[in-house]
Design a protein around this motif. Structure first.
Motif, mmCIF file in Angstrom:
data_model
loop_
_atom_site.group_PDB
_atom_site.id
_atom_site.type_symbol
_atom_site.label_atom_id
_atom_site.label_comp_id
_atom_site.label_asym_id
_atom_site.label_seq_id
_atom_site.Cartn_x
_atom_site.Cartn_y
_atom_site.Cartn_z
ATOM 1 N N THR A 23 0.875 -1.132 0.081
ATOM 2 C CA THR A 23 -0.050 -0.067 0.049
ATOM 3 C C THR A 23 0.812 1.202 0.191
ATOM 4 O OG1 THR A 23 -0.055 -0.141 2.408
ATOM 5 C CG2 THR A 23 -1.846 -1.362 1.341
ATOM 6 N N LEU A 27 -0.456 4.370 -2.031
ATOM 7 C CA LEU A 27 -0.495 5.460 -1.440
ATOM 8 C C LEU A 27 0.241 6.784 -1.854
ATOM 9 C CD1 LEU A 27 -1.732 7.710 0.638
ATOM 10 C CD2 LEU A 27 -0.317 6.393 2.324
ATOM 11 N N ALA A 28 1.567 6.250 -2.340
ATOM 12 C CA ALA A 28 2.313 7.314 -2.848
ATOM 13 C C ALA A 28 1.906 7.715 -4.113
ATOM 14 C CB ALA A 28 3.737 6.660 -2.879
ATOM 15 N N ALA A 31 -1.171 10.096 -3.691
ATOM 16 C CA ALA A 31 -0.755 11.311 -3.080
ATOM 17 C C ALA A 31 0.073 12.211 -4.045
ATOM 18 C CB ALA A 31 0.137 10.921 -2.058
ATOM 19 N N VAL A 34 -2.102 14.450 -6.070
ATOM 20 C CA VAL A 34 -2.683 15.620 -5.889
ATOM 21 C C VAL A 34 -1.442 16.580 -5.117
ATOM 22 C CG1 VAL A 34 -4.355 16.466 -4.153
ATOM 23 C CG2 VAL A 34 -4.494 14.062 -4.921
ATOM 24 N N VAL A 43 -8.909 18.987 -9.112
ATOM 25 C CA VAL A 43 -9.752 17.991 -8.241
ATOM 26 C C VAL A 43 -10.751 18.405 -7.706
ATOM 27 C CG1 VAL A 43 -9.697 16.244 -6.555
ATOM 28 C CG2 VAL A 43 -7.903 16.077 -8.430
ATOM 29 N N LEU A 102 -7.906 7.100 -2.008
ATOM 30 C CA LEU A 102 -6.882 7.931 -1.246
ATOM 31 C C LEU A 102 -7.394 8.297 0.247
ATOM 32 C CD1 LEU A 102 -4.448 9.916 -1.339
ATOM 33 C CD2 LEU A 102 -6.055 11.511 -2.704
ATOM 34 N N LYS A 103 -8.569 8.863 0.355
ATOM 35 C CA LYS A 103 -9.084 9.454 1.600
ATOM 36 C C LYS A 103 -8.822 8.370 2.767
ATOM 37 C CE LYS A 103 -12.588 12.530 0.196
ATOM 38 N NZ LYS A 103 -14.048 13.111 0.324
ATOM 39 N N LEU A 105 -6.607 5.719 2.613
ATOM 40 C CA LEU A 105 -5.258 5.371 2.844
ATOM 41 C C LEU A 105 -4.555 6.372 3.860
ATOM 42 C CD1 LEU A 105 -4.195 4.091 -0.737
ATOM 43 C CD2 LEU A 105 -3.928 2.898 1.502
ATOM 44 N N ILE A 106 -5.221 7.608 3.546
ATOM 45 C CA ILE A 106 -4.540 8.770 4.302
ATOM 46 C C ILE A 106 -5.170 8.659 5.834
ATOM 47 C CG2 ILE A 106 -4.441 11.171 4.640
ATOM 48 C CD1 ILE A 106 -2.669 10.600 2.521
ATOM 49 N N ALA A 107 -6.518 8.528 5.742
ATOM 50 C CA ALA A 107 -7.013 8.393 7.289
ATOM 51 C C ALA A 107 -6.539 7.246 7.847
ATOM 52 C CB ALA A 107 -8.596 8.030 6.874
ATOM 53 N N LEU A 109 -3.511 6.304 8.056
ATOM 54 C CA LEU A 109 -2.114 6.474 8.343
ATOM 55 C C LEU A 109 -2.324 6.328 9.818
ATOM 56 C CD1 LEU A 109 -0.234 9.083 5.993
ATOM 57 C CD2 LEU A 109 0.308 6.587 6.396
ATOM 58 N N ALA B 31 0.689 16.609 0.614
ATOM 59 C CA ALA B 31 0.728 15.537 -0.237
ATOM 60 C C ALA B 31 2.003 14.981 -0.832
ATOM 61 C CB ALA B 31 -0.327 15.574 -1.321
ATOM 62 N N VAL B 34 4.326 12.720 1.276
ATOM 63 C CA VAL B 34 3.989 11.343 1.253
ATOM 64 C C VAL B 34 3.952 10.717 -0.241
ATOM 65 C CG1 VAL B 34 3.128 10.899 3.509
ATOM 66 C CG2 VAL B 34 1.758 11.944 1.898
ATOM 67 N N ALA B 35 4.306 11.532 -1.160
ATOM 68 C CA ALA B 35 4.052 10.974 -2.653
ATOM 69 C C ALA B 35 5.413 10.419 -3.079
ATOM 70 C CB ALA B 35 4.122 12.240 -3.508
ATOM 71 N N HIS B 36 5.957 9.443 -1.985
ATOM 72 C CA HIS B 36 6.891 8.625 -2.405
ATOM 73 C C HIS B 36 7.031 7.416 -1.526
ATOM 74 C CE1 HIS B 36 11.122 7.034 -3.100
ATOM 75 N NE2 HIS B 36 11.243 7.934 -4.114
ATOM 76 N N PRO B 37 7.135 6.214 -2.119
ATOM 77 C CA PRO B 37 7.067 5.148 -1.290
ATOM 78 C C PRO B 37 7.757 5.124 0.093
ATOM 79 C CG PRO B 37 7.076 4.198 -3.517
ATOM 80 C CD PRO B 37 7.431 5.734 -3.443
ATOM 81 N N VAL B 40 6.394 7.419 2.589
ATOM 82 C CA VAL B 40 5.503 6.788 3.003
ATOM 83 C C VAL B 40 5.786 5.684 4.222
ATOM 84 C CG1 VAL B 40 3.452 5.221 2.603
ATOM 85 C CG2 VAL B 40 3.936 6.886 0.946
ATOM 86 N N ARG B 44 4.697 5.879 8.216
ATOM 87 C CA ARG B 44 4.204 4.859 8.964
ATOM 88 C C ARG B 44 5.091 4.226 10.043
ATOM 89 N NH1 ARG B 44 1.774 1.610 3.702
ATOM 90 N NH2 ARG B 44 -0.220 2.405 3.774
ATOM 91 N N ILE B 47 4.993 6.645 12.854
ATOM 92 C CA ILE B 47 3.625 6.345 13.628
ATOM 93 C C ILE B 47 3.294 5.208 14.608
ATOM 94 C CG2 ILE B 47 0.784 5.974 13.184
ATOM 95 C CD1 ILE B 47 1.472 7.675 10.668
ATOM 96 N N LYS B 103 -4.525 14.776 7.157
ATOM 97 C CA LYS B 103 -5.731 13.914 6.967
ATOM 98 C C LYS B 103 -7.141 14.950 6.737
ATOM 99 C CE LYS B 103 -4.004 10.397 9.901
ATOM 100 N NZ LYS B 103 -4.090 9.556 11.111
ATOM 101 N N ILE B 106 -7.372 16.086 3.372
ATOM 102 C CA ILE B 106 -7.817 15.072 2.124
ATOM 103 C C ILE B 106 -9.212 14.660 2.439
ATOM 104 C CG2 ILE B 106 -7.378 12.552 1.544
ATOM 105 C CD1 ILE B 106 -5.346 14.265 0.467
#
Lengths: 109, 109
Positions: A23, A27-28, A31, A34, A43, A102-103, A105-107, A109, B31, B34-37, B40, B44, B47, B103, B106
């Motif tokens: 994922t 997600l990347a 994300a 956007v 969007v 997307l929502k 995956l971000i939520a 996190l 965004a 987190v736009a790179h694996p 991300v 994570r 977190i 969050k 998004i």
DNA sequence: ATCGTCAATCGTCGATTTGCGATAAAGAGG
DNA sequence: CCTCTTTATCGCAAATCGACGATTGACGAT
């Protein structure tokens, strides 16, 4: 690929993150769709209007038509939006399922 | 999808796009963090562990130490994470408020 | 004081992104 | 038929990203 040859006896022994990796790319990728102000605005525009002709999008942004077309292509390739040809015009609309993905995956996190 | 009339759609009578523009950049910036694996996965990791030494992050990713450091810098500049120097090591942790900001932005798309 | 470890930074390379103007393709309409 | 409108695509240039090795700086330990 960095292959460390130096001895690393007892540092890490945790193969716990396999679904993470899957994922992470998804997600990347979403994300990234956007991750540009112009694409965010596109969007949002499509969400608020539900459908919009390309020309309107161009008129709404301070960018050349070709540049907007590029961003639309990027959004289309990411699956975030869809475009239907309607005569000489193209009608774009949001792809709710991708947006929800997307929502979520971000939520989560 | 509701299709507008082929005639001119009288839509542009709305000076509403000032806050739009402001948050569009903010959202795009967050965004992009987190736009790179790899980023991300770093987010994570932080977190799930709440705090993590740089070395652990490097060990967790298939990237060179300098590359990971670059990604950490990007995340730090975006405000998504913070780093505290602890002796020769550096302890990173997530910035909950920035993460929440992302969050919300998004979710409110 | 010297050594080893840890992390940031530098310099470089190739690939990608972003932007634009110009051009092509596809319909609609005269 | 020709023309106009609308959108996609093609170069092209500048900037940035992503990755790496090598180096530097900071700190603890010997």
């Amino acid at each position: 690929m960095a292959k460390k040859k130096t001895a690393k006896p007892e540092c890490d022994a945790r193969p716990v993150s396999l679904p993470d990796d899957a994922t992470a790319e998804e997600l990347a990728q979403l994300a990234w769709a956007v991750a540009h102000p112009a694409r965010v605005r596109i969007v949002r525009l499509l969400i608020s209007r539900e459908a919009c002709v390309c020309g309107e999008i161009v008129a709404e942004l301070p960018l050349a038509q070709s540049t907007v077309s590029q961003h639309l292509k990027i959004l289309k390739e990411s699956g975030m939006i869809q475009g239907e040809i309607d005569g000489p015009k193209v009608c774009y609309c949001i792809n709710a399922s991708k947006l929800d993905a997307l929502k979520k995956l971000i939520a989560n996190l």
